[in-house]
Design a protein around this motif. Sequence first.
Motif, short mmCIF file in Angstrom:
data_model
loop_
_atom_site.label_atom_id
_atom_site.label_comp_id
_atom_site.label_asym_id
_atom_site.label_seq_id
_atom_site.Cartn_x
_atom_site.Cartn_y
_atom_site.Cartn_z
N GLU A 81 -7.98 -1.95 13.31
CA GLU A 81 -7.81 -1.63 11.89
C GLU A 81 -9.00 -0.85 11.35
O GLU A 81 -8.83 0.11 10.58
CB GLU A 81 -7.60 -2.92 11.09
CG GLU A 81 -7.30 -2.67 9.62
CD GLU A 81 -6.87 -3.92 8.89
OE1 GLU A 81 -6.78 -3.87 7.64
OE2 GLU A 81 -6.59 -4.95 9.55
N THR A 95 -8.69 3.05 9.98
CA THR A 95 -9.10 3.30 8.60
C THR A 95 -10.26 4.28 8.53
O THR A 95 -10.27 5.20 7.69
CB THR A 95 -9.49 1.97 7.92
OG1 THR A 95 -8.38 1.07 7.96
CG2 THR A 95 -9.89 2.20 6.48
N GLU A 154 -10.44 8.04 6.75
CA GLU A 154 -11.43 8.33 5.70
C GLU A 154 -12.52 9.29 6.16
O GLU A 154 -13.37 9.69 5.36
CB GLU A 154 -12.07 7.02 5.23
CG GLU A 154 -11.08 6.06 4.58
CD GLU A 154 -11.70 4.72 4.23
OE1 GLU A 154 -12.86 4.47 4.66
OE2 GLU A 154 -11.05 3.93 3.53
N MET A 189 -4.19 9.59 3.70
CA MET A 189 -4.08 8.27 3.08
C MET A 189 -3.45 7.35 4.12
O MET A 189 -2.40 7.64 4.68
CB MET A 189 -3.20 8.33 1.83
CG MET A 189 -3.09 6.99 1.08
SD MET A 189 -1.92 5.80 1.79
CE MET A 189 -0.37 6.61 1.43
N SER A 190 -4.14 6.25 4.42
CA SER A 190 -3.63 5.31 5.42
C SER A 190 -3.84 3.89 4.92
O SER A 190 -4.91 3.55 4.43
CB SER A 190 -4.35 5.50 6.76
OG SER A 190 -3.84 4.62 7.74
N LYS A 191 -2.79 3.08 5.01
CA LYS A 191 -2.86 1.70 4.55
C LYS A 191 -2.16 0.79 5.54
O LYS A 191 -1.01 1.02 5.91
CB LYS A 191 -2.20 1.58 3.17
CG LYS A 191 -2.20 0.15 2.61
CD LYS A 191 -1.49 0.10 1.27
CE LYS A 191 -1.45 -1.32 0.71
NZ LYS A 191 -0.75 -1.38 -0.59
N PHE A 192 -2.87 -0.25 5.98
CA PHE A 192 -2.29 -1.21 6.92
C PHE A 192 -1.38 -2.18 6.18
O PHE A 192 -1.72 -2.69 5.11
CB PHE A 192 -3.39 -1.99 7.63
CG PHE A 192 -3.73 -1.46 8.98
CD1 PHE A 192 -3.04 -1.86 10.11
CD2 PHE A 192 -4.74 -0.52 9.12
CE1 PHE A 192 -3.35 -1.36 11.36
CE2 PHE A 192 -5.06 -0.01 10.36
CZ PHE A 192 -4.36 -0.44 11.49
N VAL A 193 -0.22 -2.42 6.75
CA VAL A 193 0.67 -3.46 6.25
C VAL A 193 0.53 -4.71 7.12
O VAL A 193 0.37 -5.82 6.62
CB VAL A 193 2.13 -2.97 6.24
CG1 VAL A 193 3.07 -4.09 5.79
CG2 VAL A 193 2.28 -1.75 5.34
N LEU A 233 2.27 0.53 9.16
CA LEU A 233 1.32 1.13 8.24
C LEU A 233 1.96 2.26 7.44
O LEU A 233 2.99 2.82 7.83
CB LEU A 233 0.07 1.61 8.96
CG LEU A 233 0.20 2.62 10.11
CD1 LEU A 233 0.21 4.03 9.59
CD2 LEU A 233 -0.95 2.45 11.09
N VAL A 234 1.31 2.57 6.33
CA VAL A 234 1.71 3.68 5.48
C VAL A 234 0.69 4.79 5.68
O VAL A 234 -0.52 4.54 5.58
CB VAL A 234 1.76 3.26 4.00
CG1 VAL A 234 2.12 4.45 3.11
CG2 VAL A 234 2.74 2.11 3.80
N SER A 235 1.16 5.99 5.99
CA SER A 235 0.24 7.09 6.25
C SER A 235 0.83 8.40 5.76
O SER A 235 2.03 8.65 5.92
CB SER A 235 -0.06 7.19 7.75
OG SER A 235 -0.93 8.26 8.02
N PRO A 243 3.90 8.67 1.73
CA PRO A 243 3.08 7.63 1.08
C PRO A 243 3.88 6.44 0.58
O PRO A 243 3.29 5.43 0.16
CB PRO A 243 2.43 8.39 -0.07
CG PRO A 243 3.39 9.49 -0.39
CD PRO A 243 3.97 9.90 0.93
#
Length: 234
Positions: free
Chosen positions: A114, A118, A122, A155-159, A186-188, A202
């Motif tokens: 993770e 991330t 970034e 933009m990346s977000k772990f679910v 994940l959302v990317s 997104p």
Amino acid sequence: MNGFFDFYTILFLVLAVVIFLRLRSVLGRRTGSERPPFDPYSAPKGSGGPATDKVISLPQRDGAGARAEAAANDDFGDIAPEGSELATGLSALRAADPSFNPARFLEGAKAAYEMIVTAFAEGDRKTLKNLLSREVYDGFVGAIADRESRGETVMSKFVSIDTAEITEAGLRGRSAHVTVRFVSQLVSATSNKDGNIVQGDPNAVSEVTDIWTFARDTGSRDPNWKLVATESAE
């Protein structure tokens, strides 16, 4: 005034001599026959003699006993079936590093996974440098530089990380290698310099499968593992 000063000067000198003599009588003088300071890490001199000073000598394990204990501890549960190639590889790692624990390793691998994903999104080169081998780091930084040159942002977000399982393990010389298959949600999304989405969504959750290999020098005092290879299962 001089007489007063001389009287007290002599008095203090006499007191100092008396105190010195008292300390000498209490503490004693070094004669060269004193016992050295106790070193808890040194082996006792001699063997077979009676224990003294309440020092208890623990029984020494022979080679067969150590191997039997290692074999008894090589129950990897659901991580690797007994007698499998993976179990053999994990046993080799444990023989080289008795502190190796596959379950704890997986927990650390998930955290590293993770953090790396991330940090890559970034463009955090400092974090990546501490977690990647030189070769992998160069590849990641090259991709970040290309992205930045085009003015793109990610933009990346772990679910969630749904699965993290060890698929391969073994020694290469004194280097321990462990391969882990990750399945994550994940959302990317990647945006260009104008803010338009050029890749990903997104608002959508995607399933991603990655196969990563981590390595550590078992002869080093550094306990940290680094990512040495990546591939996608897709």
